[in-house]
Scaffold this motif. Structure first.
Motif, PDB file in Angstrom:
ATOM      1  N   LEU A   7     -87.960  33.904  46.097  1.00 35.89           N
ATOM      2  CA  LEU A   7     -88.420  34.058  47.486  1.00 35.89           C
ATOM      3  C   LEU A   7     -87.333  33.693  48.478  1.00 35.89           C
ATOM      4  N   SER A  11     -85.549  36.344  50.977  1.00 33.77           N
ATOM      5  CA  SER A  11     -85.707  36.033  52.395  1.00 33.77           C
ATOM      6  C   SER A  11     -84.345  36.011  53.098  1.00 33.77           C
ATOM      7  N   LYS A  14     -83.149  39.318  53.883  1.00 34.50           N
ATOM      8  CA  LYS A  14     -84.090  39.981  54.779  1.00 34.50           C
ATOM      9  C   LYS A  14     -84.926  41.038  54.062  1.00 34.50           C
ATOM     10  N   ARG A  15     -85.358  40.700  52.853  1.00 35.42           N
ATOM     11  CA  ARG A  15     -86.227  41.547  52.038  1.00 35.42           C
ATOM     12  C   ARG A  15     -87.386  40.703  51.496  1.00 35.42           C
ATOM     13  N   LYS A  16     -88.030  39.968  52.388  1.00 29.60           N
ATOM     14  CA  LYS A  16     -89.074  39.021  52.000  1.00 29.60           C
ATOM     15  C   LYS A  16     -90.234  39.705  51.283  1.00 29.60           C
ATOM     16  N   THR A  17     -90.653  40.872  51.758  1.00 30.19           N
ATOM     17  CA  THR A  17     -91.764  41.590  51.132  1.00 30.19           C
ATOM     18  C   THR A  17     -91.429  41.973  49.695  1.00 30.19           C
ATOM     19  N   GLY A  19     -89.407  40.425  47.763  1.00 32.38           N
ATOM     20  CA  GLY A  19     -89.442  39.178  47.002  1.00 32.38           C
ATOM     21  C   GLY A  19     -90.850  38.816  46.569  1.00 32.38           C
ATOM     22  N   PHE A  20     -91.832  38.985  47.470  1.00 29.51           N
ATOM     23  CA  PHE A  20     -93.232  38.727  47.116  1.00 29.51           C
ATOM     24  C   PHE A  20     -93.707  39.681  46.032  1.00 29.51           C
TER      25      PHE A  20
END
Length: 101
Positions: A7, A11, A14-17, A19-20
């Motif tokens: 995560l 993050s 800038k690819r947080k989604t 990562g989830f």
């Protein structure tokens, strides 16, 4: 630790989604592979972190050496720490919004 590092790294890039999604997929696949006891479970961190999966149910014969799992998890953590270090160096702190004003 591994999920937190994934995560963090995504993050910072800038690819947080994404990562989830990767964490959710990793947990889901790991639990599914472990539930059906396929050899693919050893490719996921979930089975490698559960001690009793390394042995047979009745005679406690080793299925997978614990040393493999320790090395697997340590290598994965080191790779994620290195990626996090690279991402932190490239991170643009000027665009971070101030919280609480």
């Amino acid at each position: 630790m591994i999920i937190g590092l994934i995560l963090l790294v995504f993050s910072l890039f800038k690819r947080k989604t994404l990562g989830f999604i990767i964490c959710g997929g990793m947990i889901s696949l790991g639990m599914a592979f472990s539930a059906i006891r396929t050899n693919l479970m050893w490719t996921m961190p979930m089975a490698n972190s559960i001690t009793w999966l390394h042995y047979t149910k009745y005679f406690k014969k080793p299925i997978m050496p614990m040393s493999f799992s320790v090395i697997y998890l340590l290598v994965l953590i080191v790779i994620l720490l290195v990626l996090g270090g690279v991402a932190i160096k490239k991170f643009n702190y000027d665009n971070v919004m101030e919280v609480g004003g």
